[in-house]
Design a protein around this motif. Sequence first.
Motif, PDB file in Angstrom:
ATOM      1  N   ASN A   1       0.833  -1.202   0.000  1.00  0.00           N
ATOM      2  CA  ASN A   1       0.000   0.000   0.000  1.00  0.00           C
ATOM      3  C   ASN A   1       0.880   1.269   0.000  1.00  0.00           C
ATOM      4  O   ASN A   1       2.106   1.186  -0.110  1.00  0.00           O
ATOM      5  N   ARG A   2       0.257   2.402   0.156  1.00  0.00           N
ATOM      6  CA  ARG A   2       0.951   3.683   0.119  1.00  0.00           C
ATOM      7  C   ARG A   2       2.044   3.749   1.199  1.00  0.00           C
ATOM      8  O   ARG A   2       3.140   4.253   0.962  1.00  0.00           O
TER       9      ARG A   2
ATOM     10  N   LEU B   1       4.323   6.003 -12.368  1.00  0.00           N
ATOM     11  CA  LEU B   1       3.032   6.285 -11.729  1.00  0.00           C
ATOM     12  C   LEU B   1       1.958   5.879 -12.742  1.00  0.00           C
ATOM     13  O   LEU B   1       1.867   6.448 -13.841  1.00  0.00           O
ATOM     14  N   VAL B   2       1.193   4.841 -12.384  1.00  0.00           N
ATOM     15  CA  VAL B   2       0.273   4.192 -13.325  1.00  0.00           C
ATOM     16  C   VAL B   2      -1.171   4.532 -12.944  1.00  0.00           C
ATOM     17  O   VAL B   2      -1.567   4.353 -11.789  1.00  0.00           O
ATOM     18  N   ASP B   3      -1.944   4.995 -13.905  1.00  0.00           N
ATOM     19  CA  ASP B   3      -3.338   5.373 -13.629  1.00  0.00           C
ATOM     20  C   ASP B   3      -4.257   4.699 -14.658  1.00  0.00           C
ATOM     21  O   ASP B   3      -3.974   4.697 -15.858  1.00  0.00           O
ATOM     22  N   ILE B   4      -5.363   4.097 -14.158  1.00  0.00           N
ATOM     23  CA  ILE B   4      -6.316   3.461 -15.082  1.00  0.00           C
ATOM     24  C   ILE B   4      -7.136   4.573 -15.749  1.00  0.00           C
ATOM     25  O   ILE B   4      -7.646   5.474 -15.064  1.00  0.00           O
ATOM     26  N   ASP B   5      -7.241   4.492 -17.053  1.00  0.00           N
ATOM     27  CA  ASP B   5      -7.962   5.531 -17.795  1.00  0.00           C
ATOM     28  C   ASP B   5      -9.475   5.381 -17.616  1.00  0.00           C
ATOM     29  O   ASP B   5     -10.014   4.259 -17.678  1.00  0.00           O
TER      30      ASP B   5
ATOM     31  N   ASP C   1     -13.814  -3.005  -8.297  1.00  0.00           N
ATOM     32  CA  ASP C   1     -12.848  -3.653  -7.368  1.00  0.00           C
ATOM     33  C   ASP C   1     -12.130  -4.806  -8.073  1.00  0.00           C
ATOM     34  O   ASP C   1     -10.910  -4.969  -7.957  1.00  0.00           O
ATOM     35  N   GLU C   2     -12.912  -5.621  -8.764  1.00  0.00           N
ATOM     36  CA  GLU C   2     -12.332  -6.768  -9.465  1.00  0.00           C
ATOM     37  C   GLU C   2     -11.315  -6.294 -10.502  1.00  0.00           C
ATOM     38  O   GLU C   2     -10.240  -6.883 -10.673  1.00  0.00           O
TER      39      GLU C   2
ATOM     40  N   GLY D   1      -3.164   4.656  -4.335  1.00  0.00           N
ATOM     41  CA  GLY D   1      -4.457   5.171  -3.856  1.00  0.00           C
ATOM     42  C   GLY D   1      -5.445   5.150  -5.009  1.00  0.00           C
ATOM     43  O   GLY D   1      -5.053   5.298  -6.170  1.00  0.00           O
ATOM     44  N   GLY D   2      -6.744   4.899  -4.695  1.00  0.00           N
ATOM     45  CA  GLY D   2      -7.771   4.888  -5.736  1.00  0.00           C
ATOM     46  C   GLY D   2      -7.401   3.940  -6.862  1.00  0.00           C
ATOM     47  O   GLY D   2      -7.119   2.755  -6.638  1.00  0.00           O
TER      48      GLY D   2
END
Length: 385
Positions: A229-230, A255-259, A274-275, A299-300
Amino acid sequence: MQHRRNEDNLYWLVLLVMGALVAGITALALRAGQPGGTPLALWAGVASLVGLLAAVLVQWRLIRSLDDARRHAREAERAATQARAQLDAALDILPDALSFYDADDRMVLCNARYRELYPESAHLMVPGTRFEDIVRHAAQAGTMVEAQGHIDDWVRQRVAMHLREQSHLLQETAGDRWMRVIERRTPDGGIVGLRTDMTEYVRKERQLAHANEKLALLSTTDGLTGIGNRRRFDQRLAVEWLRSARQRAPLALLLVDIDHFKLYNDHYGHLGGDECLRRVALLLAASVRRADELVARYGGEEFVLLLPDCDAESAHYVAQACMEALRQAAVPHARSPSASRLTLSIGLVSMVPDPAQSPDTLVHAADAALYKAKSSGRDRCAGFS
Ligand SMILES: Nc1nc2c(ncn2[C@@H]2O[C@H](COP(=O)(O)OP(=O)(O)OP(=O)(O)O)[C@@H](O)[C@H]2O)c(=O)[nH]1
């Protein structure tokens, strides 16, 4: 002292008996030579009688004092036997093992607990046995875990330690048993030793350490995805930042972010979201190879990959591998405005840390790069410049 007095008495007895005999013989001789007797013969006779009386008295006293001496010796022996029995009983009731060795390092005495702790060598624990022979036997019997594979060296060191002014050690014996050993020299040059069974204490301490480790791991694990985690990321970043600065090695961060994850959630529901987060976490974790690389949920719907000893080119390669893995997985995203499947935007940075700067420098740089990737169309990796 008593013995000396007896000798004196004997000496006087012999003198008096001899004196009495001489006086008696003289009296008899004079009487034989002058019938009717003379005063001298009378005195000699009296002296002879006094001598005999004194001899009897001295003899009587001698016998009395010999009896007294014998009685005292018997009483002293009885008292010594009783004291020894009391000492043995007191030593045997102790929960700890006690041993005494003399100045030549030979056993004087030990209690029952001492024999119980080293049952294989108990038959050697009798007065006169050398400490070295007892510990060598225990080592050869496999009782001393530390001695395994180098018995001679171990015995030499153990004997040297036993002869020190004082020593403390935690000793492991067969069957995962632990003993605290305290040894100290006595004023007469002997060695007194105290052994306490610490097995339960060591086991509890181990359990506690294990529980603490689990707790620490749990407190740095993301409950949803199972990756770090963070907090784990912050801890590792602080360590790697300083280490990389010291070694002048590049430290990389992705730093990876889901679009369009909000839209994903809206369409597939929160549980579907969540899945999706779990799947992405798994894919990212599978994209790193080295043990010192860390994948964590920042996070998120944001994740981080911390890559020590990694320049921008290698970091870019890892970022491409992550995006390719997700492409291969082809997770549908029906509401995405930019693609029909789930995509990632990645901000990449690699730098040799400046120890004068905060580790946040790296995060801010990766964040700026991520913003660039997002604003230039998503589904891509952008480097910080
Ligand atoms: N299901 C689920 N959703 C989460 C969780 N944490 C954060 N989110 C959601 O993630 C979404 C993030 O939305 P935004 O920050 O707007 O980002 P986005 O929709 O991905 O848009 P871009 O990043 O600009 O592509 C929000 O709807 C949050 O509710 C979580 O643990 N589970």
